[in-house]
Enzyme design. Structure first.
Site, mmCIF file in Angstrom:
data_model
loop_
_atom_site.group_PDB
_atom_site.id
_atom_site.type_symbol
_atom_site.label_atom_id
_atom_site.label_comp_id
_atom_site.label_asym_id
_atom_site.label_seq_id
_atom_site.Cartn_x
_atom_site.Cartn_y
_atom_site.Cartn_z
ATOM 1 N N CYS A 144 42.022 62.375 -9.576
ATOM 2 C CA CYS A 144 42.468 60.998 -9.352
ATOM 3 C C CYS A 144 43.922 60.991 -8.879
ATOM 4 O O CYS A 144 44.846 61.142 -9.677
ATOM 5 C CB CYS A 144 42.318 60.158 -10.619
ATOM 6 S SG CYS A 144 42.805 58.431 -10.346
ATOM 7 N N CYS A 174 46.231 58.269 -10.467
ATOM 8 C CA CYS A 174 46.663 58.578 -11.835
ATOM 9 C C CYS A 174 47.655 59.737 -11.851
ATOM 10 O O CYS A 174 48.636 59.705 -12.601
ATOM 11 C CB CYS A 174 45.452 58.879 -12.718
ATOM 12 S SG CYS A 174 44.424 57.411 -13.026
#
Length: 161
Positions: free
Chosen positions: A109, A112
């Protein structure tokens, strides 16, 4: 060891390793890492590593979706994900961020990873320490994949015999 993870202390290494092993999803590896972590972490700190793996398992899917779909409307919607554990994760907040970064790297991700890296750098965590956390994640993920494939090959050999 601290020599192999410049910038991280022993507790940080254990927290990152435990969260990474959980994210790598190989139960025997996770048990081995958990046993080692227990020698260096309190029960609360171990739970902090588990919480980082759990929260990032959820967040990485959601935020990877919003990032890859790239529709600004999703940014206006409330995520509605329960993340209460972040207020009191059971370990130092910087250690929780390191573990969250490592798990986010395993889960791929980008949004993130960027967020956790920025938070860590704001808290004066060195680039070398950030790199060490991600290297731990990379190595543990590679070990998990390799062990899984070795186990699958052994099962195939046993079935063929």
């Amino acid at each position: 060891s601290e020599a192999g993870a410049p910038g991280l202390g022993r507790k940080q290494i254990a927290i990152v390793a435990l969260a990474s092993a959980i994210a790598a999803r190989h139960a025997p590896l996770t048990r081995a890492i958990a046993a080692d972590a227990a020698a260096h972490l309190s029960a609360e700190e171990q739970n902090g590593a588990r919480a980082a793996a759990a929260i990032m398992a959820m967040n990485n899917v959601y935020y990877r979706f919003t990032h890859l779909v790239n529709d600004p409307e999703y940014a206006t919607l409330r995520a509605g994900l329960r993340m209460n554990v972040m207020a009191n994760p059971g370990c130092a907040k910087v250690d929780f961020e390191l573990a969250s970064l490592a798990v986010s790297a395993i889960n791929g991700c980008g949004a993130c990873m960027e967020s956790h890296e920025k938070t860590l750098r704001k808290h004066e965590v060195s680039a070398q320490a950030v790199q060490s956390a991600v290297r731990i994640a990379a190595v543990l993920h590679a070990v998990a994949v390799t062990l899984e494939q070795a186990e699958a090959a052994q099962t195939d050999l046993s079935a063929a015999a």
